[in-house]
Motif scaffolding. Structure first.
Motif, PDB file in Angstrom:
ATOM      1  N   GLY A  64       0.818  -1.211   0.000  1.00 61.15           N
ATOM      2  CA  GLY A  64       0.000   0.000   0.000  1.00 61.15           C
ATOM      3  C   GLY A  64       0.850   1.257   0.000  1.00 61.15           C
ATOM      4  N   PRO A  65       0.236   2.415   0.111  1.00 62.79           N
ATOM      5  CA  PRO A  65       0.963   3.693   0.081  1.00 62.79           C
ATOM      6  C   PRO A  65       2.051   3.728   1.157  1.00 62.79           C
ATOM      7  CG  PRO A  65      -1.396   4.067  -0.106  1.00 62.79           C
ATOM      8  CD  PRO A  65      -1.228   2.621   0.204  1.00 62.79           C
ATOM      9  N   VAL A  66       3.253   4.073   0.756  1.00 63.75           N
ATOM     10  CA  VAL A  66       4.392   4.022   1.674  1.00 63.75           C
ATOM     11  C   VAL A  66       4.171   4.935   2.868  1.00 63.75           C
ATOM     12  CG1 VAL A  66       6.859   4.527   1.899  1.00 63.75           C
ATOM     13  CG2 VAL A  66       6.006   3.357  -0.148  1.00 63.75           C
ATOM     14  N   GLU A  67       3.591   6.089   2.644  1.00 66.93           N
ATOM     15  CA  GLU A  67       3.404   7.053   3.735  1.00 66.93           C
ATOM     16  C   GLU A  67       2.404   6.554   4.779  1.00 66.93           C
ATOM     17  OE1 GLU A  67       0.673   8.170   0.315  1.00 66.93           O
ATOM     18  OE2 GLU A  67       2.767   7.554   0.561  1.00 66.93           O
ATOM     19  N   GLU A  68       1.620   5.545   4.443  1.00 69.05           N
ATOM     20  CA  GLU A  68       0.633   5.004   5.384  1.00 69.05           C
ATOM     21  C   GLU A  68       1.123   3.742   6.091  1.00 69.05           C
ATOM     22  OE1 GLU A  68      -3.072   4.447   3.361  1.00 69.05           O
ATOM     23  OE2 GLU A  68      -3.124   6.509   2.585  1.00 69.05           O
ATOM     24  N   ARG A  69       2.303   3.279   5.754  1.00 69.77           N
ATOM     25  CA  ARG A  69       2.784   2.028   6.341  1.00 69.77           C
ATOM     26  C   ARG A  69       3.297   2.271   7.761  1.00 69.77           C
ATOM     27  NH1 ARG A  69       6.147  -0.633   1.198  1.00 69.77           N
ATOM     28  NH2 ARG A  69       4.480  -0.298  -0.344  1.00 69.77           N
ATOM     29  N   PRO A  70       3.008   1.348   8.671  1.00 65.17           N
ATOM     30  CA  PRO A  70       3.386   1.541  10.067  1.00 65.17           C
ATOM     31  C   PRO A  70       4.857   1.234  10.324  1.00 65.17           C
ATOM     32  CG  PRO A  70       2.313  -0.573   9.819  1.00 65.17           C
ATOM     33  CD  PRO A  70       2.244   0.097   8.471  1.00 65.17           C
ATOM     34  N   VAL A  71       5.386   1.851  11.364  1.00 66.44           N
ATOM     35  CA  VAL A  71       6.696   1.474  11.897  1.00 66.44           C
ATOM     36  C   VAL A  71       6.453   0.415  12.965  1.00 66.44           C
ATOM     37  CG1 VAL A  71       8.757   2.246  13.123  1.00 66.44           C
ATOM     38  CG2 VAL A  71       7.681   3.733  11.409  1.00 66.44           C
ATOM     39  N   ARG A  72       7.134  -0.723  12.846  1.00 64.85           N
ATOM     40  CA  ARG A  72       6.958  -1.827  13.781  1.00 64.85           C
ATOM     41  C   ARG A  72       8.292  -2.184  14.432  1.00 64.85           C
ATOM     42  NH1 ARG A  72       1.375  -2.478  14.296  1.00 64.85           N
ATOM     43  NH2 ARG A  72       0.410  -2.975  12.275  1.00 64.85           N
ATOM     44  N   LEU A  73       8.203  -2.910  15.533  1.00 67.17           N
ATOM     45  CA  LEU A  73       9.393  -3.456  16.176  1.00 67.17           C
ATOM     46  C   LEU A  73       9.625  -4.870  15.657  1.00 67.17           C
ATOM     47  CD1 LEU A  73       8.979  -2.324  19.894  1.00 67.17           C
ATOM     48  CD2 LEU A  73      10.351  -1.254  18.082  1.00 67.17           C
ATOM     49  N   ASP A  74      10.811  -5.098  15.128  1.00 72.32           N
ATOM     50  CA  ASP A  74      11.221  -6.450  14.731  1.00 72.32           C
ATOM     51  C   ASP A  74      11.892  -7.099  15.933  1.00 72.32           C
ATOM     52  OD1 ASP A  74      12.298  -8.753  13.606  1.00 72.32           O
ATOM     53  OD2 ASP A  74      14.093  -7.672  12.940  1.00 72.32           O
ATOM     54  N   LEU A  75      11.229  -8.083  16.524  1.00 76.93           N
ATOM     55  CA  LEU A  75      11.746  -8.717  17.731  1.00 76.93           C
ATOM     56  C   LEU A  75      12.927  -9.627  17.447  1.00 76.93           C
ATOM     57  CD1 LEU A  75       8.368  -9.602  19.492  1.00 76.93           C
ATOM     58  CD2 LEU A  75       9.791  -7.572  19.792  1.00 76.93           C
ATOM     59  N   ALA A  76      13.040 -10.124  16.209  1.00 73.72           N
ATOM     60  CA  ALA A  76      14.132 -11.044  15.888  1.00 73.72           C
ATOM     61  C   ALA A  76      15.485 -10.366  16.032  1.00 73.72           C
ATOM     62  CB  ALA A  76      13.964 -11.593  14.473  1.00 73.72           C
ATOM     63  N   TRP A  77      15.608  -9.158  15.474  1.00 80.01           N
ATOM     64  CA  TRP A  77      16.900  -8.470  15.453  1.00 80.01           C
ATOM     65  C   TRP A  77      16.845  -7.141  16.196  1.00 80.01           C
ATOM     66  CZ3 TRP A  77      20.059 -12.059  14.411  1.00 80.01           C
ATOM     67  CH2 TRP A  77      19.717 -13.062  13.498  1.00 80.01           C
ATOM     68  N   ARG A  78      15.815  -6.952  17.028  1.00 78.80           N
ATOM     69  CA  ARG A  78      15.662  -5.752  17.868  1.00 78.80           C
ATOM     70  C   ARG A  78      15.881  -4.473  17.040  1.00 78.80           C
ATOM     71  NH1 ARG A  78      15.517  -6.149  23.305  1.00 78.80           N
ATOM     72  NH2 ARG A  78      16.811  -4.295  23.651  1.00 78.80           N
ATOM     73  N   SER A  79      15.123  -4.409  15.950  1.00 77.83           N
ATOM     74  CA  SER A  79      15.236  -3.272  15.042  1.00 77.83           C
ATOM     75  C   SER A  79      13.875  -2.623  14.856  1.00 77.83           C
ATOM     76  CB  SER A  79      15.763  -3.730  13.673  1.00 77.83           C
ATOM     77  OG  SER A  79      17.053  -4.268  13.781  1.00 77.83           O
ATOM     78  N   ARG A  80      13.897  -1.363  14.473  1.00 76.97           N
ATOM     79  CA  ARG A  80      12.676  -0.664  14.076  1.00 76.97           C
ATOM     80  C   ARG A  80      12.537  -0.787  12.567  1.00 76.97           C
ATOM     81  NH1 ARG A  80      14.913   2.926  17.727  1.00 76.97           N
ATOM     82  NH2 ARG A  80      15.729   4.226  16.026  1.00 76.97           N
ATOM     83  N   GLU A  81      11.421  -1.341  12.130  1.00 73.38           N
ATOM     84  CA  GLU A  81      11.166  -1.586  10.705  1.00 73.38           C
ATOM     85  C   GLU A  81      10.131  -0.588  10.213  1.00 73.38           C
ATOM     86  OE1 GLU A  81      10.966  -2.421   7.085  1.00 73.38           O
ATOM     87  OE2 GLU A  81      12.322  -3.756   8.200  1.00 73.38           O
ATOM     88  N   ASP A  82      10.524   0.248   9.233  1.00 72.98           N
ATOM     89  CA  ASP A  82       9.591   1.269   8.746  1.00 72.98           C
ATOM     90  C   ASP A  82       8.769   0.801   7.553  1.00 72.98           C
ATOM     91  OD1 ASP A  82      11.324   1.434   6.552  1.00 72.98           O
ATOM     92  OD2 ASP A  82      12.315   3.239   7.309  1.00 72.98           O
TER      93      ASP A  82
END
Length: 506
Positions: free
Chosen positions: A85-103
């Protein structure tokens, strides 16, 4: 002087055709594999979609045929809907596997666009860790159904009119591992994998499905896990996965150079386990193996996911590879070819930056690591049928694997051209090996390249990207149907033979 070793190349000693899917790679949302690896909007060489064209060109040069995505450990906590979907509407999530913020700026449709540009087949992994049958079916419908349903029309609304037509799917990742989000017992995973596979095959019987095998051969459930999972899934899956990484950090170089012996033992153990289950179930189908994570990894330098601070696209396990690492990677490729009758898919992990053949700098250059070269040459020249090659040679005593042959070798024969290609590693790091090669008469040598160096710790870098490259070999003499080949210590060698020029165009 009598040769120290002998080997025979005979086109009648066939193992199996070379499977193009053996030359796969892996792109995970981990570290800089995606962001500033294959994808970097604003880079001077990025295209309109943010794809780094320099990395794209190196991917093509590497000869990659297939890429597994989006993980890896990452997939077991991933919601694929976040990446469409539209990139500007995509959520930022926490990746628990590598303790990273995924945009989530890069997701399914961006990956499929990249795969089309790279000319690679996608191998898509499903989240069976924290999700299940419903979410897997929804993703397959979004990706593969032409139109007229909610999810297929959603894809079209996202700008992708035609279905992606993805055929190869992984039923989760490393779910035997307690580090995995949604870790399961073999019984729990086997039931979920069977339910998912049954539903996916109802959607499309032509899909190829990979069941999770053991995360590595050191797992306490190794072998037993595969047996229980396959008893639950045998009639619905096409592959069982294998993962193995080889760590040179303990200083036992002889054992490290013999890593191919361990990989071959693992392959044959799981093939035997699968065949046992098939016999028990009275099913004549042969389960193939998907070695969809393999590489050299300085794993002991990595202190685990819990040691990481939360960050966005951090530099993570960006190992710099030396000459010895390249020789080992070459030997692992030999091992995969030697077992081409059972290994149908293989993915070197990973493609860019994270334990990778391709390195990049944000906003800067991309370059080839030492391990790039044996992969690229093998992918380019392994054609036709794999031949059974068993050298007569001395052995080396190793601490981890006992006695192993000093030479590790395979060959391929292209019946269409008459060409024959030899791949061989000299595991002896102290002495060269003079080898007598028996081959069909009337052939000529058209190329002889080696990866070897007086400094086995030599590496490539952004400042010296060609410090280690394949170099023409000098120790080859051809006389009729006999070739004498001198292999440097701790080396990987490729020799290409062809009929007279009037019969071949090598």
């Amino acid at each position: 002087m009598a040769p120290a070793a002998r080997l025979t190349l005979d086109p009648s000693f066939r193992i199996a055709p070379v499977e193009p899917r053996l030359f796969g790679s892996f792109v995970e949302h981990m570290g800089r594999s995606v962001y500033t690896g294959i994808f970097e909007p604003g880079h001077p060489l990025a295209d309109a979609e943010g794809i780094r064209t320099d990395v794209l060109e190196l991917t093509r040069e590497l000869g990659v045929t297939l890429v597994r995505y989006p993980g890896g450990n990452f997939v077991s906590n991933y919601h694929w809907e976040d990446g469409v979907g539209p990139v500007e509407e995509r959520p930022v999530r926490l990746d628990l596997a590598w303790r990273s913020r995924e945009d989530n700026r890069f997701g399914l449709n961006e990956f499929m666009s990249w795969a089309a540009k790279a000319g690679v087949e996608p191998m898509m992994a499903l989240n069976l860790g924290t999700r299940g049958v419903t979410e897997a079916l929804q993703l397959v419908e979004y990706a593969n159904y032409p139109g007229g349903t909610r999810l297929s029309e959603l894809r079209r609304a996202h700008g992708v009119d035609k279905p992606h037509d993805i055929h190869l799917w992984c039923l989760g990742n490393e779910l035997d591992g307690p580090w995995q989000m949604g870790h399961k017992t073999a019984g729990e995973y086997g039931r979920l994998a069977a339910e998912t596979a049954r539903a996916l095959k109802r959607f499309d019987p032509g899909l190829s499905l990979v069941a999770c095998g053991s995360s590595n051969s050191g797992m306490p459930t190794f072998g037993a896990w595969e047996a229980e999972v396959l008893e639950a899934t045998y009639d619905m899956v096409d592959y069982i996965s294998l993962h193995a990484y080889y760590d040179p950090s303990d200083g036992d170089v002889d054992s490290f150079l013999a890593s191919g012996a361990d990989m071959e033992h693992m392959i044959r153990s799981i093939a035997a386990t699968a065949d046992h289950v098939g016999a028990k179930l009275r099913d004549r189908k042969k389960i193939k193996l998907s070695f969809d994570e393999w590489n050299v990894w300085y794993q002991s330098r990595f202190h685990g996911e819990s040691s990481l601070d939360w960050a966005e696209h951090p530099r993570l396990i960006e190992d710099a590879y030396d000459v010895t690492d390249a020789v080992v990677v070459g030997s692992l490729l030999i091992t995969l070819l030697r077992n081409a009758d059972r290994v149908g898919v293989a993915c070197q992990a990973q493609l860019a930056n994270v334990i990778a053949p391709i390195m990049t700098e944000p906003g800067g250059p991309a370059w080839r690591q030492t391990i790039f070269h044996p992969f690229a040459l093998t992918a380019r020249h392994a054609r036709g049928e794999v031949l059974r090659v068993e050298p007569e040679c001395a052995t080396i005593d190793t601490g981890r694997y006992g006695e192993v042959p000093a030479l590790w070798s395979t060959a391929t024969h292209d019946e269409a051209t008459g060409g024959l290609t030899l791949f061989v590693v000299n595991r002896d790091r102290h002495a060269p090996c003079t080898t007598e090669v028996t081959l069909p008469g009337g052939l000529r040598a058209v190329e002889h390249l080696e990866i070897a160096d007086a400094d086995p710790s030599a590496r490539n870098s952004a400042g010296s990207p060609d410090r280690v490259v394949p170099r023409p070999g000098t120790g080859l003499h051809l006389d009729g149907c006999k070739a004498t080949l001198t292999l440097p210590p701790a080396s990987w060698t490729i020799v290409r033979f062809a009929p007279p020029a009037s019969r071949s165009n090598p």
